[in-house]
Write an enzyme that holds these catalytic residues in place. Structure first.
Site, mmCIF file in Angstrom:
data_model
loop_
_atom_site.group_PDB
_atom_site.id
_atom_site.type_symbol
_atom_site.label_atom_id
_atom_site.label_comp_id
_atom_site.label_asym_id
_atom_site.label_seq_id
_atom_site.Cartn_x
_atom_site.Cartn_y
_atom_site.Cartn_z
ATOM 1 N N GLU A 1 -10.062 5.420 2.389
ATOM 2 C CA GLU A 1 -10.966 4.323 2.973
ATOM 3 C C GLU A 1 -10.016 3.407 3.253
ATOM 4 O O GLU A 1 -8.789 3.173 2.862
ATOM 5 C CB GLU A 1 -11.958 3.865 1.857
ATOM 6 N N LYS B 1 0.841 -1.252 -0.012
ATOM 7 C CA LYS B 1 0.006 -0.185 -0.130
ATOM 8 C C LYS B 1 0.900 1.390 -0.074
ATOM 9 O O LYS B 1 0.334 2.421 -0.505
ATOM 10 C CB LYS B 1 -0.908 0.002 1.178
ATOM 11 N N SER C 1 1.829 -9.679 -0.766
ATOM 12 C CA SER C 1 1.742 -8.148 -0.759
ATOM 13 C C SER C 1 1.499 -7.731 0.370
ATOM 14 O O SER C 1 1.682 -6.439 0.567
ATOM 15 C CB SER C 1 0.054 -8.034 -1.425
#
Length: 396
Positions: free
Chosen positions: A109, A87, A376
């Site tokens: 969000e 992210k 990830s």
């Protein structure tokens, strides 16, 4: 593959209220300017290298490879990034862009909390105000990440509407952006939403496949046979796929959250069970009920618990360039435990969906073939939830 008029095939577009049109046009203009600006690119690269810890490693999982007895398995270690997930790549890019645009406030969000944590991190770094919308359900199952966001100065707003999960957090963030366009940038966390978000997020995440390509050529002297990544909205997957799209010999495999199975209503496998629709500013595939309403979705993974998929993935599916396979909760939990014991790496439960499919695929391939799995994120945030799933009650 570039978006033409904000579309990937028939998917994408800008299905938004008039009140947001100016903000989206301003964002597109700024992005088109800065993406070719050498000074912006250098600043971003420095942040990637010195702050986020890139390039992330490409690790040869020798024990796992030997145990499964087939293709060589490499793990792209996005879990080693600062804040513990992919992210941060997108957030540093968007926060820097927002700063250049003169914005002083970031809103976001979040589902599993990793995007919220990354946004709070970048806001703290760049001296910006930060507000994160998170489904009330998710604030409870990811309490540690809520604390981390608040610790870095962000305001976390629990969303109680709808199913009180990720889709409702997105709706709330869009509503908030409509109210405060002049000083606020909506830092969208996945490759979805109205154009230009799917392209912006994809471009910032494409550093993953750029590095995989360089690293695998250095280690093996050739490209992998398959690249596997988990898919919710799909930002880590599009990042891992993007620089391989033209390399037709490389299979691109996205692993969707099947939850309790694609033959049940408790699933979030959009490509496997969804239909064409329009939601959150884009045309794509969405899980819908018999009346065409967005269906409540379910996955053990808060980060894959989204009823749609990014428009570029929808198009890659349509043209047959990428495959999308469903992986259940149980299969993911087994993969989560397997990698922890086998390689001493605890993956995020999201990433474990991709690992699970790699565990099935590798034994069907020959020993000279190569799979790259995108890890990830790291799994600390999931340990309490997985322990509960296994009937053991531990506390964060």
């Amino acid at each position: 593959m570039e978006a033409k008029n904000g579309r990937f095939g028939i998917h994408g577009g800008q299905y938004i209220p008039e009140t947001l049109m100016n903000a989206v046009i301003e964002l597109e203009k700024a992005y088109n300017h800065y993406k070719n600006d050498p000074e912006f690119q250098k600043e971003l690269q420095d942040l990637f290298n010195d702050y986020a810890g890139r390039p992330s490693r490409l690790y040869y999982a020798a024990k796992m490879t030997a145990d499964l007895g087939g293709a060589k398995i490499y793990l792209k270690r996005e879990d080693l990034n600062h804040t513990g997930a992919h992210k941060i790549n997108n957030v540093l890019g968007q926060a820097l862009l927002a700063k250049k645009m003169g914005k002083t406030r970031l809103i976001a969000e979040t589902g599993a909390g990793q995007h919220g944590v990354a946004t709070a991190t970048a806001a703290a770094l760049m001296g910006m105000e930060c507000v994160v919308f998170m489904g009330k359900e998710d604030t409870e199952r990811q309490a540690l990440n809520v604390y981390r966001m608040r610790l870095m100065g962000a305001t976390v707003i629990p969303v109680t509407s709808g199913t009180a999960t990720l889709k409702d957090a997105v709706s709330e963030a869009m509503r908030e952006w409509t109210n405060r366009i002049e000083d606020t940038h909506y830092c969208l966390g996945s490759c979805m939403g109205p154009h230009p978000f799917p392209t912006i997020v994809r471009d910032f995440q494409s550093v993953i496949s750029k590095e995989i390509k360089e690293q695998i050529l250095e280690k093996e002297g050739r490209l992998p046979d398959a690249v596997i990544a988990c898919v919710g909205g799909g930002s880590n997957a599009i990042g891992a796929f993007y620089n391989f799209i033209e390399d037709k010999e490389v299979r691109l495999i996205g692993c969707e959250a099947a939850g309790r199975g694609i033959d049940t209503f408790e699933t979030a496998a959009t490509i496997n069970t969804g239909k064409l629709g329009i939601f959150h500013g884009m045309k794509s595939y969405f899980c819908q009920d018999e009346y065409g309403q967005i269906a409540p979705v379910y996955s053990i993974s808060a980060g894959l618990d989204y009823p749609g998929i990014g428009p570029e993935h929808a198009n890659l599916h349509d043209i047959g360039r990428a495959e999308y396979v469903p992986v259940t909760d149980e299969e993911s939990v087994q993969a989560f435990e397997y990698l922890s014991r086998m390689e001493g790496i605890i993956p995020a439960i999201e990433s474990a969906h991709a690992l699970s499919y790699a565990m099935k695929l590798a034994p069907t391939m020959s020993k000279d073939q190569i799979i790259v799995v995108n890890i990830s994120g790291r799994g600390d945030k999931d340990c309490a939830a997985i322990a509960r799933y296994r009937g053991e009650n531990i506390y964060d």
